[in-house]
Design a protein around this motif. Sequence first.
Motif, PDB file in Angstrom:
ATOM      1  N   ASP A   1       0.851  -1.190   0.000  1.00 42.78           N
ATOM      2  CA  ASP A   1       0.000   0.000   0.000  1.00 42.78           C
ATOM      3  C   ASP A   1       0.884   1.236   0.000  1.00 42.78           C
ATOM      4  OD1 ASP A   1      -1.870   1.987   0.307  1.00 42.78           O
ATOM      5  OD2 ASP A   1      -2.580   1.307   2.267  1.00 42.78           O
ATOM      6  N   GLN A   2       0.887   1.963  -1.103  1.00 40.00           N
ATOM      7  CA  GLN A   2       1.706   3.168  -1.233  1.00 40.00           C
ATOM      8  C   GLN A   2       0.862   4.435  -1.165  1.00 40.00           C
ATOM      9  OE1 GLN A   2       3.921   2.726  -4.852  1.00 40.00           O
ATOM     10  NE2 GLN A   2       4.889   0.851  -4.181  1.00 40.00           N
ATOM     11  N   SER A   3      -0.416   4.301  -0.796  1.00 38.30           N
ATOM     12  CA  SER A   3      -1.294   5.474  -0.747  1.00 38.30           C
ATOM     13  C   SER A   3      -0.891   6.388   0.409  1.00 38.30           C
ATOM     14  CB  SER A   3      -2.753   5.041  -0.586  1.00 38.30           C
ATOM     15  OG  SER A   3      -2.916   4.314   0.624  1.00 38.30           O
ATOM     16  N   GLY A   4      -1.015   7.672   0.199  1.00 39.46           N
ATOM     17  CA  GLY A   4      -0.757   8.646   1.240  1.00 39.46           C
ATOM     18  C   GLY A   4       0.711   8.918   1.525  1.00 39.46           C
ATOM     19  N   ILE A   5       1.610   8.448   0.683  1.00 44.35           N
ATOM     20  CA  ILE A   5       3.041   8.671   0.903  1.00 44.35           C
ATOM     21  C   ILE A   5       3.400  10.082   0.464  1.00 44.35           C
ATOM     22  CG2 ILE A   5       5.365   8.014   0.194  1.00 44.35           C
ATOM     23  CD1 ILE A   5       4.358   5.156  -0.105  1.00 44.35           C
TER      24      ILE A   5
END
Length: 90
Positions: free
Chosen positions: A60-64
């Motif tokens: 999960d790379q969301s919100g990086i």
Amino acid sequence: MLWMGFPLDSLTWTGPGGEPKWYATYPTLRRGFCPDCGTHLVSVADGSSTVMVTGFSLTDQSGIEPLGHSYRENAVPWMNITLGRAVRSS
């Protein structure tokens, strides 16, 4: 390379080979590699509770949002570096 720090005990290893294969690469540093393909995934200093993870190995790379950038003074002139706002926990 995008690196992200996490508490060591907060990660769950979900790759096909399970937990990384660890090697001591410096007297006080261990690096973890995928046991199947050999990709460098993580680094942790001896005695540290924080593990540095390559951002691209995360499911999960969301919100990086980057909070820092090393070697900015050596970046190519056309590279635009935008950093996120630091969040402090209490």
